[in-house]
Design an enzyme around this catalytic site. Sequence first.
Site, PDB file in Angstrom:
ATOM      1  N   LEU B  68       0.845  -1.188   0.000  1.00 18.35           N
ATOM      2  CA  LEU B  68       0.000   0.000   0.000  1.00 18.35           C
ATOM      3  C   LEU B  68       0.882   1.239   0.000  1.00 18.35           C
ATOM      4  O   LEU B  68       1.967   1.233   0.560  1.00 18.35           O
ATOM      5  CB  LEU B  68      -0.917   0.018   1.230  1.00 18.35           C
ATOM      6  CG  LEU B  68      -1.873  -1.160   1.395  1.00 18.35           C
ATOM      7  CD1 LEU B  68      -2.940  -0.827   2.427  1.00 18.35           C
ATOM      8  CD2 LEU B  68      -2.533  -1.555   0.097  1.00 18.35           C
ATOM      9  N   HIS B 181      13.114  -9.886  -1.425  1.00 17.68           N
ATOM     10  CA  HIS B 181      12.940  -9.728  -2.877  1.00 17.68           C
ATOM     11  C   HIS B 181      14.349  -9.787  -3.464  1.00 17.68           C
ATOM     12  O   HIS B 181      15.132  -8.864  -3.259  1.00 17.68           O
ATOM     13  CB  HIS B 181      12.299  -8.375  -3.209  1.00 17.68           C
ATOM     14  CG  HIS B 181      10.865  -8.271  -2.807  1.00 17.68           C
ATOM     15  ND1 HIS B 181       9.841  -8.473  -3.694  1.00 17.68           N
ATOM     16  CD2 HIS B 181      10.287  -8.003  -1.617  1.00 17.68           C
ATOM     17  CE1 HIS B 181       8.680  -8.332  -3.065  1.00 17.68           C
ATOM     18  NE2 HIS B 181       8.924  -8.044  -1.802  1.00 17.68           N
ATOM     19  N   ASP B 307       0.599  -9.909  -5.338  1.00 21.31           N
ATOM     20  CA  ASP B 307       1.585  -8.824  -5.331  1.00 21.31           C
ATOM     21  C   ASP B 307       0.902  -7.488  -5.640  1.00 21.31           C
ATOM     22  O   ASP B 307       1.348  -6.722  -6.487  1.00 21.31           O
ATOM     23  CB  ASP B 307       2.729  -9.083  -6.313  1.00 21.31           C
ATOM     24  CG  ASP B 307       3.986  -8.292  -5.928  1.00 21.31           C
ATOM     25  OD1 ASP B 307       4.108  -7.968  -4.738  1.00 21.31           O
ATOM     26  OD2 ASP B 307       4.811  -8.005  -6.802  1.00 21.31           O
TER      27      ASP B 307
END
Lengths: 324, 427
Positions: B68, B181, B307
């Site tokens: 977000l 990641h 995602d």
Amino acid sequence: MNPQLDKDGNLRHLLEIEGLGRDRVVQILDTAESLLPLTERAVKKLPLLRGRTVVNLFYEPSPRTRMTFELAAKRLSADVLNLDVDHSSARKGESLLDTLRNLEAMHMDMLVIRHPDSGAAHFFATHADPQVTVLNAGDGSHAHPTQALLDMFTIRQHKPDFAALTVAIVGDIAHSRVARSQIAALRLLGTGEIRVIAPHTLLPADIDRLGVKVFTDIDHGLRDADVVITLRLQRERMQGADLPGSQEYFRHYGVSSERLALASPDAIVMHPGPINRGVEIASDVADGPQSVILQQVTNGIAVRMAVMALTMGGERTAAQEPGT
Amino acid sequence: MSQGERIAITGGRLIDPHHAIDDSLDLFIDGEHICGIETPPAGFSADREIDATGLWVIPGLIELGANLPDDQPEALARHTRTAAAGGITTLCLAPDMQPCLDGPASIELVHARAQRHGCVRLVTLGALTRELAGEQLSELGALREAGCVGVSNGRQPVTDTRIMRRAMEYAASHELSVFVHARDPWLTAGGCVHEGELSTRLGLPGIPAAAETIAVARELALAELTGAQLHFCRLSTAESVDMVRRARASGLAVSADVAIHHLLLSDSDIEPFDSRYRIDPPLRSSADREALLAGLVDGVISAVCSDHRPVSRDARQQPFPAAGAGIAGLHTLLALMLGLVHEGHLTPADLVRLASTSPAQLLGLPQGQLGNGQVADLCLLDPLQPWTPCEANSAEHCALGSPFHNTPLRGRVIHTFVGGQEVYSQT
């Protein structure tokens, strides 16, 4: 789905060579040929775009490309507005969409766009009002279709049978929108063999899938070539991770007269300009008898006039206006 | 909805891989909890009965990748509402947002706001390093006390290997899993599509597969050195899947997830310069896509997520390289996974395991199952109902939010319950 063509298959925008088809490329070259004598007359104007407004919107400085677009528009009697935008400050300021809306509010008819982002011309064409024509004057590393068309025009003047030709493109293929558009145009015209010559640092991934032969050794790559196209090496590439230095580059990839001797004896030498003498090309080659570099500039005006006339339906407009 | 409701859900197909259930069974809810499977407890009388004939009854999905932009109440309300309509009952928030989730204050604030303004559960991954700068460790102990379920440096790589080593050691000391990641910052910089024929054709800066595999190799070596519990987020290349497979075979505690769009699309699906396809990591080759699917089937990849990473309309409406990267995915995750079921790649139990049971385990949550006495987080769906996702049902409010917009899909949520409360109903 080709954003360049309208629903009847007519040329609406010129964004890239891909998707034009051989016939349309030949039509553009033929139209340019019919316009070429005009550029040599004392009175160099046609009324095809009279009353139309052409905006040259350049986010990268390119005096020559902008001048030839401007001349082409003026010779077709259009009103021309030049807008040079400093890209680094533009990023913080007005968005591209807002710029477009403002120009539309001024009732422009044609937008000639140069921008450092690949896809910028598509972006403008996608968002522009239906009556606005977009011409790509170079977007990022993607395409520079009018340059490729004027190059094809120049090759055709000297060597009209593309199927019999070997064309060698030397230099920074990875970052060159010119090379991409040239490869696409050469393929459409059925060129016998297309070669690219560069160190691996200047060759993009899987370039062979674009239908070219890859050479890292310039002496092999130039052998028996009929057309030698040298590309401009951007200053920022000359030293760093892509290349150790401009002298080393010239020694291994510069087009010198000794190297040119490896090509076909009547080979022509081309360059999209501006030239870095002694970096990608030796002065005696650039100024020599095999060089057609200045013809490219002259031809550029006729080719851009042809593209403007065809995308704006200028021929029709002229026919409808009595007394012109 | 009133609290403490007793609900009977009858005639549905109950799918719960945790209890090895895939059968036509009734389910009973009393207040917050499931109070009976197949048969109600003695003396149960339903306040509400839902006829679930033809529907699947599954544990609510758990989205591992909720990105977000900020913690504003309006955003939390909108995204959780979209999640509920997509059958998602828990969102796992990534730390790279405004404010950065690198201290107990920002974490407690977002938890409190989500409780107040959100309609599904929200859990958080705390920032591994302060401001995600990769220089100084965050107060991981305090983050854990504030309720973080794991730690991550988000999409910012920790470039200094020594700091990454210490961060893993310190996270392991606090029994926090490290969610990574995998990306080499230098090979990723400036890139916007997979490096290959497409990037060459369009003249777009490419990101080679090696940008991911180099980082996977480093983090695997560090996990072995430090004993950290390592989880790879959004793997995108075939080679990464192989590396994780080999590491798991050698006994390393490592897991991985994938984004649903990487299972369905490859770079050859990209419409030239269409910024809906500006996705991070980029859509890879079709060989990569197939290897990711194979990794799901043999269990190397244990979870699938959307995602979800909304991008503002202004950021979308830019030339491709300048456009914001991301995809609005909460509303389509379930239907896209059902597509893989309809095509025979996954069983219905696989879907529930990959999108609910296994994410719950990775985050250490009790959800992801339908056991008697469990919290009643569940979703009822019609696996065949046709619909076409569009701007109106994404949380991004932008037609450009997803490449799946205006594509007909099958399978839609009918009811979603969080803690026994109905948070979404199609009718």
